[in-house]
Design a protein around this motif. Structure first.
Motif, PDB file in Angstrom:
ATOM      1  N   ARG A  35       0.831  -1.210   0.000  1.00  0.00           N
ATOM      2  CA  ARG A  35       0.000   0.000   0.000  1.00  0.00           C
ATOM      3  C   ARG A  35       0.862   1.256   0.000  1.00  0.00           C
ATOM      4  O   ARG A  35       0.541   2.258  -0.661  1.00  0.00           O
ATOM      5  CB  ARG A  35      -0.915  -0.022   1.226  1.00  0.00           C
ATOM      6  CG  ARG A  35      -1.841   1.187   1.344  1.00  0.00           C
ATOM      7  CD  ARG A  35      -2.577   1.161   2.679  1.00  0.00           C
ATOM      8  NE  ARG A  35      -3.415   2.347   2.805  1.00  0.00           N
ATOM      9  CZ  ARG A  35      -4.726   2.335   2.888  1.00  0.00           C
ATOM     10  NH1 ARG A  35      -5.372   1.185   2.843  1.00  0.00           N
ATOM     11  NH2 ARG A  35      -5.409   3.445   3.013  1.00  0.00           N
ATOM     12  N   TYR A  40      -1.074   4.514  -5.108  1.00  0.00           N
ATOM     13  CA  TYR A  40      -2.329   3.944  -5.580  1.00  0.00           C
ATOM     14  C   TYR A  40      -3.491   4.906  -5.318  1.00  0.00           C
ATOM     15  O   TYR A  40      -3.453   5.737  -4.401  1.00  0.00           O
ATOM     16  CB  TYR A  40      -2.617   2.630  -4.876  1.00  0.00           C
ATOM     17  CG  TYR A  40      -1.719   1.477  -5.277  1.00  0.00           C
ATOM     18  CD1 TYR A  40      -1.624   1.069  -6.607  1.00  0.00           C
ATOM     19  CD2 TYR A  40      -0.976   0.783  -4.332  1.00  0.00           C
ATOM     20  CE1 TYR A  40      -0.803   0.004  -6.978  1.00  0.00           C
ATOM     21  CE2 TYR A  40      -0.162  -0.287  -4.689  1.00  0.00           C
ATOM     22  CZ  TYR A  40      -0.078  -0.667  -6.011  1.00  0.00           C
ATOM     23  OH  TYR A  40       0.721  -1.725  -6.365  1.00  0.00           O
ATOM     24  N   GLN A  44      -7.731   1.167  -5.294  1.00  0.00           N
ATOM     25  CA  GLN A  44      -6.754   0.191  -4.803  1.00  0.00           C
ATOM     26  C   GLN A  44      -6.687   0.188  -3.274  1.00  0.00           C
ATOM     27  O   GLN A  44      -6.583  -0.873  -2.653  1.00  0.00           O
ATOM     28  CB  GLN A  44      -5.363   0.477  -5.375  1.00  0.00           C
ATOM     29  CG  GLN A  44      -5.163   0.015  -6.805  1.00  0.00           C
ATOM     30  CD  GLN A  44      -5.590   1.074  -7.805  1.00  0.00           C
ATOM     31  OE1 GLN A  44      -5.954   2.186  -7.425  1.00  0.00           O
ATOM     32  NE2 GLN A  44      -5.542   0.734  -9.078  1.00  0.00           N
ATOM     33  N   HIS A  45      -6.771   1.384  -2.665  1.00  0.00           N
ATOM     34  CA  HIS A  45      -6.709   1.449  -1.206  1.00  0.00           C
ATOM     35  C   HIS A  45      -7.906   0.727  -0.575  1.00  0.00           C
ATOM     36  O   HIS A  45      -7.748   0.006   0.419  1.00  0.00           O
ATOM     37  CB  HIS A  45      -6.652   2.908  -0.748  1.00  0.00           C
ATOM     38  CG  HIS A  45      -5.294   3.525  -0.884  1.00  0.00           C
ATOM     39  ND1 HIS A  45      -4.280   3.301   0.018  1.00  0.00           N
ATOM     40  CD2 HIS A  45      -4.775   4.334  -1.833  1.00  0.00           C
ATOM     41  CE1 HIS A  45      -3.198   3.964  -0.366  1.00  0.00           C
ATOM     42  NE2 HIS A  45      -3.469   4.595  -1.491  1.00  0.00           N
ATOM     43  N   LEU A  48      -7.308  -3.040  -0.977  1.00  0.00           N
ATOM     44  CA  LEU A  48      -6.273  -3.541  -0.063  1.00  0.00           C
ATOM     45  C   LEU A  48      -6.790  -3.595   1.373  1.00  0.00           C
ATOM     46  O   LEU A  48      -6.516  -4.558   2.106  1.00  0.00           O
ATOM     47  CB  LEU A  48      -5.031  -2.663  -0.144  1.00  0.00           C
ATOM     48  CG  LEU A  48      -4.211  -2.790  -1.433  1.00  0.00           C
ATOM     49  CD1 LEU A  48      -3.160  -1.686  -1.512  1.00  0.00           C
ATOM     50  CD2 LEU A  48      -3.541  -4.161  -1.518  1.00  0.00           C
ATOM     51  N   VAL A 106      -4.647  -4.592  -6.426  1.00  0.00           N
ATOM     52  CA  VAL A 106      -3.905  -3.447  -6.956  1.00  0.00           C
ATOM     53  C   VAL A 106      -4.141  -3.243  -8.445  1.00  0.00           C
ATOM     54  O   VAL A 106      -3.529  -2.370  -9.069  1.00  0.00           O
ATOM     55  CB  VAL A 106      -2.393  -3.586  -6.680  1.00  0.00           C
ATOM     56  CG1 VAL A 106      -2.135  -3.615  -5.179  1.00  0.00           C
ATOM     57  CG2 VAL A 106      -1.801  -4.814  -7.355  1.00  0.00           C
ATOM     58  N   TYR A 108      -3.665  -5.435 -11.021  1.00  0.00           N
ATOM     59  CA  TYR A 108      -2.659  -6.007 -11.914  1.00  0.00           C
ATOM     60  C   TYR A 108      -3.288  -6.639 -13.148  1.00  0.00           C
ATOM     61  O   TYR A 108      -2.734  -6.558 -14.246  1.00  0.00           O
ATOM     62  CB  TYR A 108      -1.832  -7.058 -11.155  1.00  0.00           C
ATOM     63  CG  TYR A 108      -0.704  -7.636 -11.976  1.00  0.00           C
ATOM     64  CD1 TYR A 108       0.530  -7.009 -12.021  1.00  0.00           C
ATOM     65  CD2 TYR A 108      -0.881  -8.802 -12.730  1.00  0.00           C
ATOM     66  CE1 TYR A 108       1.570  -7.521 -12.785  1.00  0.00           C
ATOM     67  CE2 TYR A 108       0.155  -9.322 -13.492  1.00  0.00           C
ATOM     68  CZ  TYR A 108       1.365  -8.681 -13.520  1.00  0.00           C
ATOM     69  OH  TYR A 108       2.379  -9.185 -14.282  1.00  0.00           O
ATOM     70  N   TRP A 114      -2.865   0.657 -13.973  1.00  0.00           N
ATOM     71  CA  TRP A 114      -2.059  -0.182 -13.102  1.00  0.00           C
ATOM     72  C   TRP A 114      -1.953  -1.622 -13.597  1.00  0.00           C
ATOM     73  O   TRP A 114      -1.339  -2.461 -12.923  1.00  0.00           O
ATOM     74  CB  TRP A 114      -2.624  -0.155 -11.683  1.00  0.00           C
ATOM     75  CG  TRP A 114      -2.501   1.197 -11.038  1.00  0.00           C
ATOM     76  CD1 TRP A 114      -3.481   2.131 -10.919  1.00  0.00           C
ATOM     77  CD2 TRP A 114      -1.329   1.749 -10.466  1.00  0.00           C
ATOM     78  NE1 TRP A 114      -2.994   3.252 -10.297  1.00  0.00           N
ATOM     79  CE2 TRP A 114      -1.661   3.045 -10.015  1.00  0.00           C
ATOM     80  CE3 TRP A 114      -0.019   1.299 -10.298  1.00  0.00           C
ATOM     81  CZ2 TRP A 114      -0.745   3.884  -9.399  1.00  0.00           C
ATOM     82  CZ3 TRP A 114       0.907   2.135  -9.673  1.00  0.00           C
ATOM     83  CH2 TRP A 114       0.539   3.412  -9.232  1.00  0.00           C
ATOM     84  N   PRO A 119       3.604  -5.048  -8.065  1.00  0.00           N
ATOM     85  CA  PRO A 119       3.548  -4.325  -6.789  1.00  0.00           C
ATOM     86  C   PRO A 119       4.781  -4.544  -5.915  1.00  0.00           C
ATOM     87  O   PRO A 119       4.987  -3.820  -4.944  1.00  0.00           O
ATOM     88  CB  PRO A 119       2.294  -4.910  -6.114  1.00  0.00           C
ATOM     89  CG  PRO A 119       2.142  -6.271  -6.700  1.00  0.00           C
ATOM     90  CD  PRO A 119       2.615  -6.147  -8.122  1.00  0.00           C
TER      91      PRO A 119
END
Length: 398
Positions: A35, A40, A44-45, A48, A106, A108, A114, A119
């Protein structure tokens, strides 16, 4: 394992056990590091944070319906394990699935800015560019007048002990690399290994890589030596098709390592240029098979991968995770013969590994007793012990 009594599969459900600590401590710590490693966005946050909460309190969830590898993971058991606790399914499976879910969090695999961004890349690059790497490469210059056999042994042990450079391992044991490595190997079949790679050899070495950075560099140096000395005519380097277990090597990491060698001073640059040429003419090939990221033992590998391993003169599995997948992630008695648990393998096979998890086979009773008397069970997971094990005559089961 056809002729070997089954041992219990390792789970993460016992508080205080090493598998439990990985699931309960290492994985949350990794989510926090990832993170903070990239700028990000809110999506994403949120993802996560949701994964962090899910790992601590929740149950395993299936992949999204539009996940590109959903069918593959269904075949690997995702539907069967959905709705169960992370701690109550095989540890190998839950670890692997965690990394797949982290990549999803994230972005991917999702089209967008992204997509395809590793990561773990900042951690890998920092290690590759570290002063310790410079020192290890500079050591090549002092080996110019070393006899070939001694140089070969040094490169083999460099590849072996490079396995201590494991970012995921150091997340849960910050002092791991500072501890002195034990001088003697707990098992050493290196003479058998060299007998399978004679100086006049023209066969194929298959090396199943583990970590990037300071482990991948000595792996490449060992491959360069074997090609340059004529011990093999060709080498195949298996890496992961996408980022995995923090520091596991991908094709991008191979490229980074080669650039690091080519730009280094002294003999390292020559090694890098030879490896670059070997890739160009096909003497060194990089492979990234999907099963390399499977949450399953290698005994369950598909037919095409089995055929590839069968075609090699020797297949070398590097590192702790590959060892667990090679022998089966089970609570084997340490004296269980390595040859028995790898009897299914379709050719000659070797393991180069520092000990960083509970799984171990192939020890004699005196060695196990001495280690346990000195360290309790800590010797299994401390990263200060290592082994070279070889099964020269493993054949596929009929």
């Amino acid at each position: 394992m056809p002729d070997t009594p089954a041992a219990p599969v390792l789970l993460g459900d016992e508080p205080g056990s090493f598998p439990h600590s990985v699931l309960a401590e290492r994985h949350p710590a990794l989510i926090r590091r990832v993170r903070d490693a990239f700028p990000y966005g809110p999506g994403q946050h949120r993802a996560l944070d949701a994964l962090l909460e899910n790992c601590a309190k929740g149950l395993i969830e299936p992949l999204p319906a539009d996940a590109p590898d959903r069918d593959l993971w269904r075949a690997w058991g995702a539907d069967a394990h959905a709705g169960q606790s992370w701690f109550h399914v095989p540890w190998l499976w839950s670890e692997s699935y965690f990394y797949r879910r982290l990549l999803e969090a994230v972005g991917y695999f999702t089209p967008g800015a992204w997509q395809g961004i590793d990561p773990f890349r900042p951690f890998k690059r920092a290690e590759l560019d570290a002063e310790e790497t410079d020192q290890e490469l500079a050591a090549l210059d002092s080996s110019t007048d070393t006899p070939a056999d001694e140089r070969a042994r040094a490169l083999l042990h460099g590849s072996l002990w490079g396995n201590r450079a494991d970012l995921g391992f150091r997340l849960s044991d910050a002092d791991a690399e500072a501890r002195e490595a034990a001088p003697a190997l707990v098992a050493d079949d290196s003479e058998t290994l060299w007998s399978l790679l004679p100086p006049s050899g023209t066969g194929t070495l298959i090396l199943v890589a583990d970590n990037a950075g300071r482990e991948l560099v000595p792996d490449l140096l060992l491959i360069d030596h074997l090609l340059a000395e004529g011990r093999v005519g060709r080498a195949v380097l298996h890496v992961k098709p996408y980022p995995y277990y923090v520091s596991d090597a991908t094709t991008a990491d191979v490229v980074d390592a080669l650039h690091r060698l080519v730009s280094a001073p002294g003999r390292a640059a020559g090694c890098g240029r030879r490896l670059w040429s070997a890739m160009a003419d096909g003497r060194l090939t990089v492979r990234a098979h999907p099963f390399s990221c499977a949450p399953l033992p290698y005994a369950d590998m598909p037919g095409d991968l089995r055929a590839e391993f069968a075609s090699g003169t020797l297949t070398v599995f590097k590192g702790d995770l590959n060892y667990r997948r090679l022998v089966g992630d089970r609570q084997w008695p340490p004296t269980t013969p390595f040859r028995d648990v790898t009897a299914w393998f379709p050719g000659a096979v070797a393991a180069l590994r520092t000990l960083k998890s509970d799984v171990i086979t192939g020890l004699d009773a005196r060695t196990e007793a001495a280690l346990t008397a000195a360290e309790g069970q800590r010797w299994r997971t401390s990263g200060t012990h290592a082994l070279i094990q070889v099964n020269p005559g493993a054949k596929a089961a009929p």
